[in-house]
Design a protein around this motif. Sequence first.
Motif, mmCIF file in Angstrom:
data_model
loop_
_atom_site.group_PDB
_atom_site.id
_atom_site.type_symbol
_atom_site.label_atom_id
_atom_site.label_comp_id
_atom_site.label_asym_id
_atom_site.label_seq_id
_atom_site.Cartn_x
_atom_site.Cartn_y
_atom_site.Cartn_z
ATOM 1 N N VAL A 77 -25.999 -9.561 83.710
ATOM 2 C CA VAL A 77 -27.222 -9.218 83.912
ATOM 3 C C VAL A 77 -27.872 -7.662 84.264
ATOM 4 O O VAL A 77 -27.517 -7.148 85.485
ATOM 5 C CB VAL A 77 -27.870 -10.416 84.714
ATOM 6 N N GLY A 78 -29.082 -7.301 83.655
ATOM 7 C CA GLY A 78 -29.717 -5.612 83.839
ATOM 8 C C GLY A 78 -28.860 -5.180 83.870
ATOM 9 O O GLY A 78 -28.645 -3.671 84.715
ATOM 10 N N GLU A 79 -27.703 -4.675 83.475
ATOM 11 C CA GLU A 79 -26.729 -3.943 83.502
ATOM 12 C C GLU A 79 -26.606 -2.929 82.091
ATOM 13 O O GLU A 79 -27.027 -3.732 80.835
ATOM 14 C CB GLU A 79 -25.184 -3.821 84.157
ATOM 15 N N PRO A 80 -25.719 -1.944 81.876
ATOM 16 C CA PRO A 80 -25.843 -1.380 80.330
ATOM 17 C C PRO A 80 -24.628 -1.451 79.264
ATOM 18 O O PRO A 80 -23.411 -1.929 80.210
ATOM 19 C CB PRO A 80 -25.875 0.218 80.877
ATOM 20 N N ILE A 81 -24.581 -1.510 78.163
ATOM 21 C CA ILE A 81 -23.182 -1.257 77.825
ATOM 22 C C ILE A 81 -22.691 0.403 76.927
ATOM 23 O O ILE A 81 -24.073 0.771 76.624
ATOM 24 C CB ILE A 81 -23.351 -1.853 76.255
ATOM 25 N N HIS A 82 -21.661 0.770 77.668
ATOM 26 C CA HIS A 82 -21.393 1.830 77.016
ATOM 27 C C HIS A 82 -20.798 1.947 75.268
ATOM 28 O O HIS A 82 -19.134 0.861 75.773
ATOM 29 C CB HIS A 82 -21.256 2.557 77.814
ATOM 30 N N LEU B 246 -20.792 2.263 84.526
ATOM 31 C CA LEU B 246 -20.888 2.198 82.952
ATOM 32 C C LEU B 246 -21.289 0.963 81.963
ATOM 33 O O LEU B 246 -21.786 0.693 81.098
ATOM 34 C CB LEU B 246 -20.138 3.006 81.875
ATOM 35 N N GLY B 247 -21.697 -0.646 83.023
ATOM 36 C CA GLY B 247 -21.256 -1.522 82.635
ATOM 37 C C GLY B 247 -20.246 -1.815 81.814
ATOM 38 O O GLY B 247 -19.148 -0.895 82.166
ATOM 39 N N THR B 248 -20.436 -2.822 81.289
ATOM 40 C CA THR B 248 -19.680 -2.952 79.685
ATOM 41 C C THR B 248 -18.763 -1.873 78.720
ATOM 42 O O THR B 248 -20.057 -0.928 78.922
ATOM 43 C CB THR B 248 -19.077 -4.208 78.832
ATOM 44 N N VAL B 249 -17.935 -1.293 79.028
ATOM 45 C CA VAL B 249 -17.461 -0.479 78.333
ATOM 46 C C VAL B 249 -16.555 -0.619 76.886
ATOM 47 O O VAL B 249 -15.411 -1.054 76.692
ATOM 48 C CB VAL B 249 -16.209 0.868 78.991
ATOM 49 N N VAL B 250 -17.237 -0.521 75.634
ATOM 50 C CA VAL B 250 -16.897 -0.937 73.735
ATOM 51 C C VAL B 250 -15.930 0.762 73.913
ATOM 52 O O VAL B 250 -17.143 1.192 73.703
ATOM 53 C CB VAL B 250 -17.878 -1.451 73.550
ATOM 54 N N ASP C 256 -7.709 -4.525 88.086
ATOM 55 C CA ASP C 256 -8.250 -5.641 87.445
ATOM 56 C C ASP C 256 -9.407 -5.581 86.019
ATOM 57 O O ASP C 256 -10.208 -6.703 86.892
ATOM 58 C CB ASP C 256 -8.743 -6.657 88.672
ATOM 59 N N THR C 257 -9.583 -4.486 86.251
ATOM 60 C CA THR C 257 -10.491 -4.857 84.820
ATOM 61 C C THR C 257 -10.483 -5.407 83.508
ATOM 62 O O THR C 257 -8.980 -5.787 83.684
ATOM 63 C CB THR C 257 -10.139 -3.541 84.308
ATOM 64 N N VAL C 258 -11.321 -6.098 83.423
ATOM 65 C CA VAL C 258 -10.941 -7.224 81.898
ATOM 66 C C VAL C 258 -11.022 -6.497 80.751
ATOM 67 O O VAL C 258 -11.653 -6.068 80.820
ATOM 68 C CB VAL C 258 -11.711 -8.104 82.385
ATOM 69 N N LEU D 205 -14.107 -2.494 77.694
ATOM 70 C CA LEU D 205 -13.689 -3.593 79.473
ATOM 71 C C LEU D 205 -14.563 -3.849 80.271
ATOM 72 O O LEU D 205 -16.109 -2.764 79.851
ATOM 73 C CB LEU D 205 -13.325 -2.063 79.400
ATOM 74 N N GLY D 206 -14.404 -4.551 81.129
ATOM 75 C CA GLY D 206 -15.400 -5.343 82.141
ATOM 76 C C GLY D 206 -15.282 -5.304 82.787
ATOM 77 O O GLY D 206 -13.514 -5.225 83.869
ATOM 78 N N SER D 207 -15.778 -5.413 84.411
ATOM 79 C CA SER D 207 -15.129 -6.312 85.418
ATOM 80 C C SER D 207 -14.765 -7.223 85.707
ATOM 81 O O SER D 207 -14.433 -7.948 85.120
ATOM 82 C CB SER D 207 -16.615 -6.417 86.344
ATOM 83 N N ALA D 208 -13.871 -7.320 87.214
ATOM 84 C CA ALA D 208 -13.003 -8.231 87.085
ATOM 85 C C ALA D 208 -13.507 -9.610 87.230
ATOM 86 O O ALA D 208 -13.224 -10.754 86.975
ATOM 87 C CB ALA D 208 -12.914 -8.695 88.922
ATOM 88 N N SER D 209 -15.200 -9.851 86.989
ATOM 89 C CA SER D 209 -15.376 -10.884 86.906
ATOM 90 C C SER D 209 -15.683 -11.383 85.674
ATOM 91 O O SER D 209 -16.681 -13.176 85.354
ATOM 92 C CB SER D 209 -16.746 -10.905 87.654
ATOM 93 N N ALA D 210 -15.717 -10.743 84.985
ATOM 94 C CA ALA D 210 -15.973 -11.145 83.346
ATOM 95 C C ALA D 210 -15.445 -12.048 82.732
ATOM 96 O O ALA D 210 -14.136 -12.394 83.366
ATOM 97 C CB ALA D 210 -15.710 -9.980 83.159
ATOM 98 N N PRO D 211 -15.879 -12.871 82.242
ATOM 99 C CA PRO D 211 -14.876 -14.525 81.645
ATOM 100 C C PRO D 211 -13.677 -14.038 81.535
ATOM 101 O O PRO D 211 -14.432 -12.805 79.669
ATOM 102 C CB PRO D 211 -15.702 -15.134 81.162
ATOM 103 N N VAL D 212 -12.426 -15.059 80.874
ATOM 104 C CA VAL D 212 -11.891 -14.441 79.241
ATOM 105 C C VAL D 212 -11.672 -15.341 78.854
ATOM 106 O O VAL D 212 -11.801 -16.822 79.744
ATOM 107 C CB VAL D 212 -10.384 -13.924 80.875
ATOM 108 N N HIS D 213 -11.427 -15.283 77.500
ATOM 109 C CA HIS D 213 -11.163 -15.994 76.680
ATOM 110 C C HIS D 213 -9.863 -16.629 76.639
ATOM 111 O O HIS D 213 -8.891 -15.357 75.941
ATOM 112 C CB HIS D 213 -11.745 -15.346 75.376
ATOM 113 N N THR D 214 -9.650 -17.395 76.256
ATOM 114 C CA THR D 214 -7.615 -17.637 76.015
ATOM 115 C C THR D 214 -8.002 -19.334 75.543
ATOM 116 O O THR D 214 -8.827 -20.669 75.743
ATOM 117 C CB THR D 214 -7.383 -18.686 77.230
ATOM 118 N N GLY D 215 -7.300 -19.774 74.732
ATOM 119 C CA GLY D 215 -6.840 -20.710 73.762
ATOM 120 C C GLY D 215 -8.426 -20.912 73.101
ATOM 121 O O GLY D 215 -8.528 -23.017 72.579
#
Length: 277
Positions: free
Chosen positions: A167-172, A193-197, A215-217, A263-273
């Motif tokens: 929320v309120g952050e950029p995408i790079h 940079l926010g989430t880095v694609v 810890d970067t996700v 690449l996102g912060s450590a609090s980003a959700p992780v998709h599993t299964g």
Amino acid sequence: MSDNAARRIHVIGIGAGSPGHVTAEAAAALAEVDVFLVADKDGSKDELVAVRRAICDRFIPAEHAYEFITVPDPKRGPDADRDSAEYAQGVRDWHAARTDAYVRIIEGLPTDAVVGFLVWGDPAFYDSTIRIVDAIGERIATAVRVIPGISAFQTLAAAHGIVLHRVGEPIHVTTGRRLVDEWTRAEAADLSLGTVVVMLDGHLHCRELAATHPDTVIHWGAYVGMPQQELRSGRLADVIDEIVELRARLRERHGWVMDVYALGSASAPVHTGGRLA
């Protein structure tokens, strides 16, 4: 010269490999094309040409006759061994050679034939077809229409079930060759940079961040949107070795690989299964 005398060219985004990514607008544009021009990269990506043919066969009415012309792609050289200036010049030379090849073919077509270029993903994101068509337009009168498509990073986010931005952050959005430098510069300036694609990263430069930013996700995907899709996600330090090994195996198996990651912060959700953890 009047618009009626201009060569009609459609630049059509066809998504990341799934026929389901083709929009209604793209399907209608496909049905107007008489000749599709597709780059042939030494036969190493025949599967990508086959996917394009299958998409045309699916969406173009049987009564509309069209031609599919593969054009030998000029050699570009070892990008990884070039500095930024050499890389930029190499790309310009490659674009110029592509333009020459396409102009020769287009000039031999009937004047009323509509030419189509099928763009993997979206024409606006790390694809040079529009630039090349602009160069064609400097030599041949053209009337160009661009149709957007679903990009690889949109497909990646959907496959992992994530929102790319907090929320309120950029995408790079950047490339592998620029990742570490841009990350380092942002940290030095205390900027987010926010989430880095990251796209076009055949060497997975994110490995260089694993030791300092464990810890970067990472949310990674190869062949996103295609039947052979592979996904991995987790702490960068935990999963990067697996991703590197898997990418190498996939490239050996298929002869090519296209992948993208975020690449996102450590609090980003992780998709599993198939669910979020």
